[in-house]
Structures are given as C-alpha cells and as structure tokens.
Design a protein around this motif. Sequence first.
Motif, short mmCIF file in Angstrom:
data_model
loop_
_atom_site.label_atom_id
_atom_site.label_comp_id
_atom_site.label_asym_id
_atom_site.label_seq_id
_atom_site.Cartn_x
_atom_site.Cartn_y
_atom_site.Cartn_z
N ASP B 138 -7.11 51.94 -80.22
CA ASP B 138 -6.81 51.41 -81.54
C ASP B 138 -5.71 52.25 -82.18
O ASP B 138 -5.94 52.98 -83.15
N TYR B 139 -4.52 52.15 -81.61
CA TYR B 139 -3.42 53.02 -82.03
C TYR B 139 -2.53 52.32 -83.05
O TYR B 139 -2.04 51.21 -82.80
N ASN B 140 -2.34 52.98 -84.20
CA ASN B 140 -1.41 52.45 -85.19
C ASN B 140 -0.95 53.62 -86.06
O ASN B 140 -1.68 54.08 -86.94
N TYR B 141 0.25 54.09 -85.81
CA TYR B 141 0.68 55.31 -86.50
C TYR B 141 0.98 55.08 -87.99
O TYR B 141 1.09 56.02 -88.75
N THR B 142 1.09 53.83 -88.39
CA THR B 142 1.33 53.58 -89.82
C THR B 142 0.01 53.53 -90.60
O THR B 142 0.03 53.58 -91.83
N ALA B 143 -1.10 53.43 -89.91
CA ALA B 143 -2.38 53.32 -90.61
C ALA B 143 -3.32 54.51 -90.37
O ALA B 143 -4.11 54.86 -91.24
N GLY B 144 -3.22 55.12 -89.20
CA GLY B 144 -4.14 56.21 -88.88
C GLY B 144 -3.47 57.57 -88.97
O GLY B 144 -2.38 57.77 -88.43
N THR B 145 -4.14 58.50 -89.67
CA THR B 145 -3.57 59.84 -89.85
C THR B 145 -3.39 60.55 -88.52
O THR B 145 -2.34 61.12 -88.24
N LEU B 146 -4.44 60.48 -87.68
CA LEU B 146 -4.36 61.17 -86.39
C LEU B 146 -3.25 60.57 -85.53
O LEU B 146 -2.48 61.31 -84.90
N ASP B 147 -3.15 59.24 -85.55
CA ASP B 147 -2.09 58.58 -84.76
C ASP B 147 -0.71 59.01 -85.26
O ASP B 147 0.20 59.26 -84.46
N ALA B 148 -0.56 59.08 -86.58
CA ALA B 148 0.73 59.48 -87.15
C ALA B 148 1.09 60.90 -86.73
O ALA B 148 2.22 61.19 -86.33
N TRP B 149 0.09 61.78 -86.79
CA TRP B 149 0.34 63.18 -86.41
C TRP B 149 0.69 63.30 -84.93
O TRP B 149 1.61 64.01 -84.55
N LEU B 150 -0.09 62.59 -84.10
CA LEU B 150 0.17 62.67 -82.65
C LEU B 150 1.57 62.14 -82.33
O LEU B 150 2.28 62.71 -81.50
N THR B 151 1.95 61.06 -83.01
CA THR B 151 3.29 60.49 -82.77
C THR B 151 4.38 61.47 -83.20
O THR B 151 5.37 61.66 -82.50
N LEU B 152 4.17 62.08 -84.37
CA LEU B 152 5.15 63.06 -84.87
C LEU B 152 5.29 64.24 -83.92
O LEU B 152 6.40 64.69 -83.61
N LEU B 153 4.14 64.73 -83.46
CA LEU B 153 4.16 65.88 -82.54
C LEU B 153 4.85 65.50 -81.23
O LEU B 153 5.68 66.25 -80.72
#
Lengths: 90, 285
Positions: B138-153
């Motif tokens: 359930d990946y969505n970097y615009t909605a999930g904090t963890l997903d956003a952080w992982l994408t940024l990293l």
Amino acid sequence: MGWMAWTLPTALFFAAIGLALVTLTVLELVWPTAARRGLLPLSTTRGDRFFISLLAAAFVHVGFLGFSDGPVWIASIISCLLAISLMRWG
Amino acid sequence: MRDNRAWLGVLPVLLIVAFSAVIPLMTVVNYSVQDIFDANTRIFVGLDWYRETLRDPRLQSALLRQILFSSLILALEIPLGILVAKSLPRAGRSVGLWLVLLAIPLLIPWNVVGTIWQLFARPDIGLLGATLQNLGFDYNYTAGTLDAWLTLLAMDVWHWTSLVALLAFAGLTAIPDAYYQAARLDGASRWQIFRHVELPRLTSVLTIAVLLRLMDSFMIYTEPFVLTGGGPGNSTTFLSQYLTSMAVGQFDLGPAAAFSVLYFLVVLLLCWLFYTSVMRNRDAH
C-alpha cells in the motif's frame, strides 16, 4: 546603507568584532602567535581561540534565550568570562 | 623587510567574500532584531525573535526531522559509497566507464532529480510506485509519512552515494600496493585488510565525504520541495523549507532572519567540528 537596516546595537556589535579582528591582526604583527595546547583538547593559535570564544558566546546566548526568561546580560557576562578563560587558558 | 605584495592577490577574494557573504550576513543580523513592516517602517525588538524562534514547536520538530534525515543519510550513504568504491576495478579500461556512470546522478540538477523521482514514485503511473502497488504494497508517498520518508531517502541515496563512492575510490587508489602485499604475507583476511589497512587510509577522504554530505543534507531544500512539498502534513518539512515559508510565504522577515542566523550558527559549528577533525587527522598522519 539604508537597505541594510542598521540599528545602533547591531552596529556596535559588528564594530566590536571588527575592532577585535584589527587588534588580533596588530597583535599578530607585533607578537606572532604560536599554536599551543591548553584546556581545549586541540592545539590552538590566538585566532583559533578567538573564533572558539565567539562561537561559544553565540551558543551560550542561544541556550540562554531558548531555556531562560532572564535578562540577556547574564548570558553576555557568562560569555565574556568564558572568552577570557579560553583566550588565557584554552 | 618582508615582501607583503602577496596580500594584494588575496584582495579580490576578500571583496567577493565581503559582498557575497559578510554584507548579506550583517544585513540578516540587522533584520533579526527588528520587526520589518516595509523598507522604511521598522521597530527594534531586541532578541525577541530569537527567543520566539527557539521556542517554536514547528521549528523544533523541523530541526528534529532534519537531524534524523541527515543521520540516516550518513548512515546509508557512507557505508554504501565505500562498498561501491571497493567493488570498482582499480585498473583496466573499464575504470573510466564506471567512474563516468557513477558521476551521472551528480550531474543532474536538484529540481530535475525531484521531478524524476516524483514521476518514478507515483503510485498510478510511476515505475516504482505502480510496481509496488501491483506487488500488494500500500505505497503512496503523497499520503503516507513512512512512504514519503523512504522515497526521500532513496532519492538522496541515488543522487549522492556516487560522491562518497568517488571520494572513497580516490582514497583507495592512493594506497600503495606494498601495504596489501604486507597484509597478504601476514595472512590477513579481506575484512582485516579493510579494517586495518584501507579504513585508516580512507579517514581523510571519508571525513570530507561526511562533511559534504552532512552540510548538504542539512541544507536540503529543492528535492523534498519538488517531491513531497513538505508533506504529507509537515512530515517532510525540513529547516530550509520552513525558513523559506516564513521569509517568502508569510513575509515574516524578522523571525526568518533570526531563524537564518540560528541555522547559520549550527552549520558553522558543524563545519568547524569537521574542519578541526580533518586537521587533527592530517597532523596525526
């Protein structure tokens, strides 16, 4: 110079730093510094100790402003004492 | 009498530094002690903006996020960069090709990197995002904090690990072969060679790598701004972005100036600590 939005306190602050730098330069010409080891865990010249003193003074003020509601001159006095100690024994 | 004409050679640098750094810094300090309404209307407020800024919970959380981000970046990129450098051939015709390939991410402008990853990670059409969705995440970097952080990293690791790798590679190639021969004669394992021969010789370049990555990650702005816009919520709002929103978005020039001075002090302290560390290492060698 109006765009720089000068105030008397900031002008005095920068003038004091400028004067200190000029003094250090003159001292260097008259009485060249040698790196030595004192209280600080590294070998420092006079200029190094001055820089460390300024940085320490800035963080003393930051800490004081962040954690205390007291008057800022207390932080300034602590910073002066710290700077004198660092310049003399650092 | 000593010839002091060399000082004239330093004059252009002094002028450039004065106009590009000292005068702007003095102006920022001047702004930080005033409430600025317009060019002619200013009220002296002393150190009130500093007090207010230091106690601002939004700034404190941005600082914590910044420290966490920079720590994770260093923890990921430094070992990975060493690993990549160790994997590269030291000699031969392919070395140049590998170095060019490694340098490609470094040549891409920061806003373009943000855009690339924004498209790459989109859950509907992005290669990464859509693939993860199809795999059942359930990946969505615009909605999930963890997903956003992982994408940024992931984006930062992709963009900047090459720098660490290139620096480490330069350090590794500078180690004389005699050290390896001596270690082999002593029956040292690969790990022992790395730990006792290579790592001590890499200290200087790794210190520079850590310094560069720490400074850069501590001032990161463009990539997260393009990729996540600081969201979801404020979860990826770092110091630079918060500062920009204060100065440009809200036009709070006084608090923004106080914030800038504090930010500058932190960066200055970190630079000095690392510079001192580099000098001590150099003297020790």
